[in-house]
Write an enzyme that holds these catalytic residues in place. Structure first.
Site, short mmCIF file in Angstrom:
data_model
loop_
_atom_site.label_atom_id
_atom_site.label_comp_id
_atom_site.label_asym_id
_atom_site.label_seq_id
_atom_site.Cartn_x
_atom_site.Cartn_y
_atom_site.Cartn_z
N TYR A 102 -8.08 -0.89 -13.55
CA TYR A 102 -9.27 -0.58 -13.30
C TYR A 102 -9.57 0.86 -13.64
CZ TYR A 102 -9.08 -5.34 -10.95
OH TYR A 102 -9.06 -6.66 -10.90
N ASP A 161 -0.31 -7.62 -4.50
CA ASP A 161 0.85 -7.80 -5.48
C ASP A 161 1.56 -6.52 -5.66
OD1 ASP A 161 0.43 -10.74 -6.39
OD2 ASP A 161 -1.67 -9.82 -6.90
N HIS A 401 -2.93 -2.83 -19.30
CA HIS A 401 -3.66 -4.23 -18.82
C HIS A 401 -5.03 -3.77 -18.19
CE1 HIS A 401 -3.21 -4.00 -14.23
NE2 HIS A 401 -2.23 -3.33 -14.42
N TYR A 482 -15.98 -9.52 -9.10
CA TYR A 482 -15.48 -8.99 -7.70
C TYR A 482 -15.24 -7.41 -7.93
CZ TYR A 482 -10.93 -8.22 -6.04
OH TYR A 482 -9.56 -7.68 -5.79
N ARG A 483 -14.81 -7.30 -8.96
CA ARG A 483 -14.41 -5.76 -9.21
C ARG A 483 -14.29 -5.72 -10.88
NH1 ARG A 483 -8.36 -5.11 -6.29
NH2 ARG A 483 -8.36 -2.58 -6.51
#
Length: 536
Positions: A102, A161, A401, A482-483
């Site tokens: 992110y 995670d 990623h 959501y993000r």
């Protein structure tokens, strides 16, 4: 203001008297060093290595900070904020700074001073009677879990995670775990927050000095303010109370493997009544085959092409690992007799779905972590870092990623809609992906991880281009995110457009009232100070 957004680095100038953000940061550096100590100012090679977006391109990173300031106490945080106001330099705050996928530690406004809170790493209190912990932002999930075990405290953490992340940082971003306490934002009870002017406030019952209920009762007298500081830039959270699950007598890890995609979608409808009536209490995850196999093997073991895997490869994967195309993970907790009833209800609910296979394993509540099979650990809040193995899937020297995380109703039709959207995007990118539905009683998130070669600038560009298209396509179907990665924050915020973006206007009014100079993480979640206040 120069900003990182989903199109390019552009915008108005965050300047005053012809000084750039970087110029202001240089002028403020000595003052920051005096406040926190010169050894806690980080720049140069370590800045680039540890406090940037680790999955950005090396040749042309999209946004970097000027340097890092690491305060070690609440009072030092207050001093840092006051200095930023004096020099009119924007801050970008992170707890651990590992929000990878992110944007990591990278700021929205290039040249911002990065405030990293790793030094504030104390577990301040654990109350076993009432089941809560009080932590500073530098405490990771792994560290909190270790503290509980070393002190023989019969409470469980709920972990995401990757357990290296900050308990506070993850919670502020609406992060989740997989126990019954897995909706971390719902477990918050009492915060301490430094505001943009250096003022210090406590939320809820903490507003009363020496309150006996600061971390036992979530609401105080007047509005509940905790949520206002989540996914926002209205303050810096320096302390937080978090409710935790009492350690159960025994627990079970239940898996339901659906061989086909249609079976996976059907699981969503089958489990919804059991989530709504409380038969299932934990955060259920329904993972696609690739999300699991990419952490257990490498692409070259299955396929000699960089393109997406095909149905023949999926069949071979299912056969080797005993998995389905979709795999639901459920946790049950408490007395064995009660769990027997819950298991019977779950089996009955999914019995009509063709091609499903059921498995269940039971453990004592005080089981040693090493005695729990890796697939079962998350539902017991046991920390691990296994998800990082997914980055080795392609064998890239610099893997990266990016996350795609829409929210949608808990129905099989919506599950199919989002999965097909991701399939189309994956085909355009020519990439595999890991995906999982994270269920609540009425809605679910799609947690989709798209792996790319961060050493290839064109591949990075293409991956973000298609991810942006997927976000737009999701919004066109009336789903929201959501993000989101830094690059997409303005785009996502713009999709919340009721009454000509009334929510964005409200956020800006709050920003201007609490942070008139716009120094705290400008642009986070698409929240900017008004143009009239920049540099004022």
């Amino acid at each position: 203001m120069t900003v990182l957004n989903d199109e390019t680095l552009k915008g108005e100038s965050f300047t005053d008297e012809a000084l750039t953000v970087a110029d202001r940061a240089v002028r403020a550096k000595a003052a920051f060093a005096a406040a926190v100590g010169q050894e806690w100012i980080i720049d140069g090679e370590r800045l680039a290595r540890e406090f940037s977006d680790p999955y950005d391109t090396l040749d042309a990173p999209r946004s970097q900070g000027s340097y890092v300031v690491q305060p070690g106490s609440v009072e030092e945080v207050r001093q840092v904020v006051r200095i930023a106001n004096e020099y009119r330099v924007p801050l970008w705050t992170g707890s651990q700074g590992r929000n990878n996928g992110y944007g990591g530690s990278a700021p929205r406004v290039p040249g911002s001073v990065l405030v990293n809170l790793r030094r504030m790493n104390r577990v301040l209190e654990v109350n076993e009677t009432f089941g809560y912990a009080v932590v500073e932002p530098g405490v990771s999930f792994a560290e909190l879990n270790t503290y509980l075990r070393e002190n023989d405290i019969a409470l469980w953490t709920s972990v995401p995670d990757l357990s290296w992340g900050s308990v506070i940082g993850n919670t502020m971003e609406h992060g989740l775990g997989y126990t019954p306490y897995g909706e971390h934002a719902d477990q918050v009870c009492g915060m301490e927050v430094v505001l943009a002017d250096g003022d210090l406030v406590r939320t809820g019952m903490g507003g009363q000095s020496n309150s006996k209920n600061f971390h036992t009762h979530q609401r105080g007298f007047g509005p509940r303010l905790d949520e206002m500081f989540m996914q926002s830039n209205f303050g810096i959270v320096t302390k937080m109370g978090l409710w935790m699950q009492p350690r159960p007598k025994v627990w079970r890890s239940v898996w339901i493997h659906a061989e086909t995609d249609e079976g996976g979608y059907a699981l969503v409808d089958a489990l919804r009544p059991l989530l709504m009536d409380g038969t299932i209490t934990n955060r259920v995850l329904i993972m696609n085959l690739t999300a699991i196999v990419t952490a257990l093997s490498k692409k070259k073991d299955w396929h000699d092409s960089d393109g997406p895997i095909d149905d023949d490869v999926r069949a071979a994967m299912r056969a080797k690992f005993g998995l389905g195309n979709w795999n639901a993970r459920i946790g049950l907790y408490g007395e064995p007799d009660r769990m027997d009833v819950e298991e019977r209800l779950i089996r009955e609910a999914v019995a009509h779905i063709p091609g499903t296979r059921y498995e269940s394993r039971e453990y004592p509540g005080d089981v040693r972590h090493e005695d729990v099979l890796p697939p079962d650990q998350a539902v017991a809040g046991i920390p691990d870092m296994d998800l990082l193995r997914m980055l080795d899937w392609y064998g890239y020297e610099r893997p990266g990623h990016v996350g795609f995380a829409p929210i949608f109703p808990l129905t099989s039709g919506d599950a199919r809609e989002i999965h097909e959207l991701i399939e189309r995007g994956s085909t355009r990118m020519g990439k595999d992906y890991g995906a999982a539905y994270a269920l609540t009683a009425r809605s679910m998130l799609m947690l989709c991880l798209i792996i790319y070669n961060a050493g290839d600038a064109e591949e990075v560009r293409r991956t973000f281009e298609v991810t942006g298209e997927m976000i737009a396509e999701s919004a066109a179907k009336d789903y929201g995110e959501y993000r989101g990665h830094l690059q997409f924050m303005d785009r996502i915020a713009g999709q919340f457009d009721f009454n000509d973006h009334a929510q964005r206007r409200l956020n800006q009014k709050l920003k201007d009232a609490l942070d008139p100079r716009g120094i705290l993480s400008p642009g986070k979640q698409g929240i900017w100070p008004s143009a009239a206040e920049l540099g004022a």
